[in-house]
Design an enzyme around this catalytic site. Structure first.
Site, mmCIF file in Angstrom:
data_model
loop_
_atom_site.group_PDB
_atom_site.id
_atom_site.type_symbol
_atom_site.label_atom_id
_atom_site.label_comp_id
_atom_site.label_asym_id
_atom_site.label_seq_id
_atom_site.Cartn_x
_atom_site.Cartn_y
_atom_site.Cartn_z
ATOM 1 N N GLY A 122 -76.785 -20.031 2.866
ATOM 2 C CA GLY A 122 -76.943 -21.470 2.620
ATOM 3 C C GLY A 122 -78.223 -22.010 3.235
ATOM 4 N N GLY A 123 -79.195 -21.111 3.433
ATOM 5 C CA GLY A 123 -80.426 -21.486 4.139
ATOM 6 C C GLY A 123 -81.360 -22.378 3.342
ATOM 7 N N GLY A 176 -80.276 -25.065 2.013
ATOM 8 C CA GLY A 176 -79.670 -26.399 2.097
ATOM 9 C C GLY A 176 -80.285 -27.235 3.203
ATOM 10 N N PHE A 177 -79.625 -28.335 3.450
ATOM 11 C CA PHE A 177 -80.116 -29.364 4.368
ATOM 12 C C PHE A 177 -80.314 -28.798 5.793
ATOM 13 C CE2 PHE A 177 -78.158 -33.112 6.879
ATOM 14 C CZ PHE A 177 -79.388 -33.636 7.214
ATOM 15 N N ALA A 205 -71.566 -23.172 1.975
ATOM 16 C CA ALA A 205 -70.211 -23.703 1.789
ATOM 17 C C ALA A 205 -70.234 -24.785 0.726
ATOM 18 C CB ALA A 205 -69.683 -24.283 3.104
ATOM 19 N N GLU A 206 -69.067 -25.033 0.182
ATOM 20 C CA GLU A 206 -68.813 -26.271 -0.558
ATOM 21 C C GLU A 206 -68.414 -27.304 0.478
ATOM 22 O OE1 GLU A 206 -69.269 -26.851 -3.696
ATOM 23 O OE2 GLU A 206 -69.620 -24.827 -4.428
ATOM 24 N N SER A 215 -66.776 -27.737 11.329
ATOM 25 C CA SER A 215 -66.829 -29.179 11.073
ATOM 26 C C SER A 215 -65.814 -29.912 11.936
ATOM 27 C CB SER A 215 -66.510 -29.395 9.595
ATOM 28 O OG SER A 215 -66.104 -30.716 9.361
ATOM 29 N N TYR A 236 -61.082 -29.214 2.165
ATOM 30 C CA TYR A 236 -62.348 -28.790 2.801
ATOM 31 C C TYR A 236 -62.095 -28.433 4.265
ATOM 32 C CZ TYR A 236 -66.783 -29.360 5.288
ATOM 33 O OH TYR A 236 -67.852 -29.170 6.137
ATOM 34 N N ARG A 251 -67.806 -42.946 12.323
ATOM 35 C CA ARG A 251 -68.225 -41.547 12.340
ATOM 36 C C ARG A 251 -69.240 -41.371 13.470
ATOM 37 N NH1 ARG A 251 -64.499 -41.724 9.474
ATOM 38 N NH2 ARG A 251 -64.216 -40.892 7.370
HETATM 39 N N1 LIG Z 1 -73.966 -31.983 6.739
HETATM 40 C C1 LIG Z 1 -72.896 -32.294 7.457
HETATM 41 O O1 LIG Z 1 -72.655 -33.470 7.781
HETATM 42 C C2 LIG Z 1 -71.960 -31.214 7.926
HETATM 43 C C3 LIG Z 1 -70.908 -31.587 8.781
HETATM 44 C C4 LIG Z 1 -70.007 -30.612 9.191
HETATM 45 C C5 LIG Z 1 -70.188 -29.299 8.792
HETATM 46 N N2 LIG Z 1 -71.211 -28.968 7.960
HETATM 47 C C6 LIG Z 1 -71.326 -27.573 7.526
HETATM 48 O O2 LIG Z 1 -72.671 -27.155 7.683
HETATM 49 C C7 LIG Z 1 -72.991 -26.197 6.655
HETATM 50 C C8 LIG Z 1 -74.284 -26.575 5.975
HETATM 51 O O3 LIG Z 1 -74.153 -27.892 5.466
HETATM 52 P P1 LIG Z 1 -75.364 -28.663 4.793
HETATM 53 O O4 LIG Z 1 -75.184 -30.090 5.126
HETATM 54 O O5 LIG Z 1 -76.655 -27.994 5.093
HETATM 55 O O6 LIG Z 1 -74.980 -28.484 3.271
HETATM 56 P P2 LIG Z 1 -75.887 -28.283 1.980
HETATM 57 O O7 LIG Z 1 -74.994 -28.533 0.827
HETATM 58 O O8 LIG Z 1 -77.158 -29.036 2.066
HETATM 59 O O9 LIG Z 1 -76.251 -26.733 2.052
HETATM 60 C C9 LIG Z 1 -75.352 -25.729 1.704
HETATM 61 C C10 LIG Z 1 -76.151 -24.645 1.010
HETATM 62 O O10 LIG Z 1 -75.232 -23.606 0.655
HETATM 63 C C11 LIG Z 1 -75.564 -23.181 -0.640
HETATM 64 N N3 LIG Z 1 -74.365 -22.619 -1.248
HETATM 65 C C12 LIG Z 1 -73.265 -23.279 -1.695
HETATM 66 N N4 LIG Z 1 -72.396 -22.411 -2.215
HETATM 67 C C13 LIG Z 1 -72.949 -21.184 -2.085
HETATM 68 C C14 LIG Z 1 -72.535 -19.887 -2.462
HETATM 69 N N5 LIG Z 1 -71.372 -19.676 -3.111
HETATM 70 N N6 LIG Z 1 -73.340 -18.841 -2.191
HETATM 71 C C15 LIG Z 1 -74.541 -19.037 -1.578
HETATM 72 N N7 LIG Z 1 -74.995 -20.256 -1.222
HETATM 73 C C16 LIG Z 1 -74.207 -21.310 -1.476
HETATM 74 C C17 LIG Z 1 -76.075 -24.401 -1.372
HETATM 75 O O11 LIG Z 1 -76.886 -24.081 -2.482
HETATM 76 C C18 LIG Z 1 -76.826 -25.122 -0.274
HETATM 77 O O12 LIG Z 1 -78.194 -24.775 -0.284
HETATM 78 C C19 LIG Z 1 -71.768 -26.139 5.737
HETATM 79 O O13 LIG Z 1 -71.005 -25.003 6.082
HETATM 80 C C20 LIG Z 1 -70.997 -27.387 6.064
HETATM 81 O O14 LIG Z 1 -69.598 -27.209 5.860
HETATM 82 C C21 LIG Z 1 -72.111 -29.906 7.521
#
Ligand SMILES: NC(=O)c1ccc[n+]([C@@H]2O[C@H](COP(=O)([O-])OP(=O)(O)OC[C@H]3O[C@@H](n4cnc5c(N)ncnc54)[C@H](O)[C@@H]3O)[C@@H](O)[C@H]2O)c1
Length: 377
Positions: free
Chosen positions: A9-10, A12-13, A80-81, A124, A188, A256
């Site tokens: 998921g690298g 992502g955000f 993750a989703e 989370s 989730y 939050r």
């Molecule tokens: N952002 C928040 O507020 C928050 C809070 C609590 C926990 N988290 C956790 O942090 C992690 C990262 O969150 P984020 O905010 O960067 O989310 P994000 O959605 O920006 O990034 C997630 C990335 O995972 C990739 N991804 C999704 N499904 C995939 C799959 N099946 N195979 C490979 N890649 C896949 C997506 O393309 C995306 O780039 C997650 O596990 C999330 O549950 C985030």
């Protein structure tokens, strides 16, 4: 010592911020990401930061994970989703990506020769559900209590406050500790708790380093502006730029703990660099509760908008009322204390947003999906 880090998921955000920090600290970074269209938009192209390698692949596909794990010593599992509301009606998808994907990752590590000796999991605050409260009616000395998730009937009455499980009175929020009760209120959250348990058992069985990091609401520059299912501040920035109204759920007083992505990336990198044998579980938040109405008003002010956020009295089944983190354990375990204030973080977010194309607003569509399934009132 320099590490070779796989970040699932690298793209992502959080992953992009972590990649930049890990590269700057001299580590080799490999990214496995399927560029999910919900997050990256249709036909997304991704150029990893210079020095990182990128594999387009899926954590539910064993071959993709096997390839990504070659030569790696540290795994940061972010893929993750992530939508709380969406998880309540896309249960199979959330299970497959978050739970089955984790199972495949751990299965490979258990069955194939590899040099992975350290795991970091993005968990989370949702695993706590409503988290910890204090009942001043039946426990005047401040013992902690754990209200049940608010039922659809309670929400339909617009009775927003969590109740004391002993006497039924309204309760006061308090900072949640890592040892507090775990009670997911959404699918989730249930998948994040399943990830935690699987990582804990698998890492301890092989004496791997393990850090389980329970993020609060992470916000900041780089959060998807396409995804209407999560990231309330990003969603609000789009509506502000389009001149649309800003509806705030419930009575706007739900809170939050907003933590800036740079503070989160610092915490992840700390534990990626320093394996903790036996494992550590810590909250990663700013440690302050802010109401959604307050943050919506702040955001309008920072963006120079004259939109006035309004209470919609709408609600989503599976949402919690309050949660903010006790961050003492993070400080003890890492010496880190999140440092970016909400004012500073919102300014950074807005400066970045202004450089981005204005996306379509898809909040109404996401809400309609919930309403069609009686998951929103
Ligand atoms: N952002 C928040 O507020 C928050 C809070 C609590 C926990 N988290 C956790 O942090 C992690 C990262 O969150 P984020 O905010 O960067 O989310 P994000 O959605 O920006 O990034 C997630 C990335 O995972 C990739 N991804 C999704 N499904 C995939 C799959 N099946 N195979 C490979 N890649 C896949 C997506 O393309 C995306 O780039 C997650 O596990 C999330 O549950 C985030």
């Amino acid at each position: 010592m320099s590490k070779t880090i796989l970040i699932t998921g690298g793209a992502g955000f959080i992953g992009q911020h972590l990649t930049a920090k890990a590269l700057a600290s001299g580590h080799a970074v490999r990214i496995l990401d399927n560029l999910s269209p919900q997050i990256h938009g249709p036909d997304a192209a991704f150029s990893p930061a210079a020095g990182a390698t990128f594999i387009k692949g899926d954590v539910t596909v064993r071959g993709d994970l096997e390839k990504a794990l070659e030569g790696v010593d540290t795994v940061v599992h972010l893929a993750a989703e992530t939508g709380t509301g969406q998880s309540m009606y896309e249960i199979d998808k959330y299970y497959r990506v978050n739970v089955q994907g984790t199972a495949i990752l751990l299965d490979i590590l258990a069955n194939q020769p590899n040099r992975v000796d350290n795991l970091v999991l993005a968990s989370s605050r949702s695993v706590y559900g409503e988290g910890a409260y204090v009942c001043t009616s039946c426990a005047p000395h401040g013992e902690r209590c754990y209200p049940l998730a608010r039922s659809p009937e309670q929400l339909a009455r617009h009775d927003w406050a969590p109740k004391c499980p002993t006497c039924g009175s309204d309760v006061e929020m308090t900072a949640t500790l890592e040892g507090d009760r775990l009670a997911p209120a959404s699918i989730y959250a249930a998948t994040k708790l399943a990830q935690e348990e699987m990582f804990r058992v698998a890492a301890n069985a092989r004496r791997l380093g393990l850090a389980i990091l329970r993020f609060q609401n992470v916000y900041g520059e780089g959060q998807s502006l396409q995804n209407p299912y999560t990231g309330i501040l990003s969603i609000f920035t789009t509506r502000i730029r389009l001149g649309l109204s800003l509806p705030v759920f419930e009575d706007g007083e739900e809170t939050r703990d907003f933590v800036h992505v740079e503070d989160v990336a610092n915490a992840v990198l700390h534990f990626a660099e320093r394996p903790v044998i036996g494992g550590v579980t810590v909250n990663v938040g700013y440690g302050e509760a802010t109401s959604i109405m307050t943050v919506a008003r702040l955001l309008c002010a920072v963006m120079g908008s004259d939109i006035v956020p309004h209470v919609s009295a709408q609600y989503r089944v599976g949402d919690i009322r309050h949660n903010y983190a006790d961050i003492a354990a993070l400080q003890t375990a890492s010496g880190l204390k999140p440092a970016i204030s909400l004012d500073q973080g919102l300014t950074r977010l807005c400066d970045w947003v202004k450089t981005q194309p204005i996306p379509q607003d898809m909040l109404e569509r996401a809400n309609a999906e919930l309403k069609a399934r009686n998951l929103m009132g």
